[in-house]
Motif scaffolding. Sequence first.
Motif, PDB file in Angstrom:
ATOM      1  N   UNK A  75     -33.402 -14.475   1.576  1.00 28.21           N
ATOM      2  CA  UNK A  75     -32.582 -13.258   1.522  1.00 28.21           C
ATOM      3  C   UNK A  75     -31.891 -13.038   2.864  1.00 28.21           C
ATOM      4  N   UNK A  76     -32.620 -13.236   3.943  1.00 27.24           N
ATOM      5  CA  UNK A  76     -32.087 -13.021   5.283  1.00 27.24           C
ATOM      6  C   UNK A  76     -30.957 -14.000   5.627  1.00 27.24           C
ATOM      7  N   UNK A  77     -31.062 -15.240   5.169  1.00 27.98           N
ATOM      8  CA  UNK A  77     -30.087 -16.265   5.547  1.00 27.98           C
ATOM      9  C   UNK A  77     -28.955 -16.439   4.546  1.00 27.98           C
ATOM     10  N   UNK A  78     -29.060 -15.793   3.375  1.00 28.33           N
ATOM     11  CA  UNK A  78     -28.008 -15.902   2.366  1.00 28.33           C
ATOM     12  C   UNK A  78     -26.748 -15.196   2.861  1.00 28.33           C
TER      13      UNK A  78
ATOM     14  N   UNK B 290     -20.001  -8.445   2.431  1.00 32.99           N
ATOM     15  CA  UNK B 290     -20.696  -7.788   3.540  1.00 32.99           C
ATOM     16  C   UNK B 290     -20.169  -8.192   4.913  1.00 32.99           C
ATOM     17  N   UNK B 291     -19.242  -9.128   4.952  1.00 34.70           N
ATOM     18  CA  UNK B 291     -18.658  -9.562   6.229  1.00 34.70           C
ATOM     19  C   UNK B 291     -19.711  -9.928   7.265  1.00 34.70           C
ATOM     20  N   UNK B 292     -20.741 -10.632   6.846  1.00 34.74           N
ATOM     21  CA  UNK B 292     -21.766 -11.105   7.773  1.00 34.74           C
ATOM     22  C   UNK B 292     -22.831 -10.097   8.155  1.00 34.74           C
ATOM     23  N   UNK B 293     -22.797  -8.887   7.576  1.00 32.72           N
ATOM     24  CA  UNK B 293     -23.829  -7.910   7.893  1.00 32.72           C
ATOM     25  C   UNK B 293     -25.183  -8.423   7.407  1.00 32.72           C
ATOM     26  N   UNK B 294     -26.252  -8.188   8.175  1.00 28.74           N
ATOM     27  CA  UNK B 294     -27.571  -8.691   7.776  1.00 28.74           C
ATOM     28  C   UNK B 294     -28.170  -7.917   6.606  1.00 28.74           C
ATOM     29  N   UNK B 295     -28.935  -8.632   5.795  1.00 30.04           N
ATOM     30  CA  UNK B 295     -29.713  -8.044   4.711  1.00 30.04           C
ATOM     31  C   UNK B 295     -31.162  -8.452   4.961  1.00 30.04           C
ATOM     32  N   UNK B 296     -32.068  -7.490   4.893  1.00 32.08           N
ATOM     33  CA  UNK B 296     -33.484  -7.784   5.123  1.00 32.08           C
ATOM     34  C   UNK B 296     -34.308  -7.368   3.912  1.00 32.08           C
ATOM     35  N   UNK B 297     -35.544  -7.837   3.869  1.00 38.15           N
ATOM     36  CA  UNK B 297     -36.438  -7.519   2.756  1.00 38.15           C
ATOM     37  C   UNK B 297     -37.847  -7.282   3.290  1.00 38.15           C
ATOM     38  N   UNK B 298     -38.539  -6.337   2.693  1.00 34.64           N
ATOM     39  CA  UNK B 298     -39.921  -6.025   3.036  1.00 34.64           C
ATOM     40  C   UNK B 298     -40.777  -6.276   1.807  1.00 34.64           C
ATOM     41  N   UNK B 299     -41.935  -6.928   2.002  1.00 32.15           N
ATOM     42  CA  UNK B 299     -42.791  -7.335   0.894  1.00 32.15           C
ATOM     43  C   UNK B 299     -44.209  -6.810   1.059  1.00 32.15           C
TER      44      UNK B 299
END
Length: 110
Positions: free
Chosen positions: A56-59, A64-73
């Motif tokens: 998810x982080x590297x996709x 989004x123009x390169x904005x980061x997406x993060x995930x919490x598990x």
Amino acid sequence: FGVRAPGQQLLRQGVQRPVRADAVVQVDERDAVVRQCGETNAAGAHLVAERMRVAIETHRYAGLNGQPVTASFGIASLPEDAQNKTELLRIADRLMYEVKASCRDAVRGA
């Protein structure tokens, strides 16, 4: 992990890459990902969640123009951590929100 629209669309993009052949991914009405991995123990589930987090982080997400997406598990297992599905989801949910409150973009097990 929880997301909100348009985050749900982003989530669907990010989890399309397989991290394990026997894994099942579901984006459900609660805006959550439920993952089932056959006979995986807690350590294996942690590894799968970490692979998902990195995927998810590297996709590269469209729009989004390169904005980061993060995930919490949050990870919990039957029968080690819970006696039934309801309790299992409650524990995993609590752990996920602990991650969100403390550091975000991480994996926490029971």
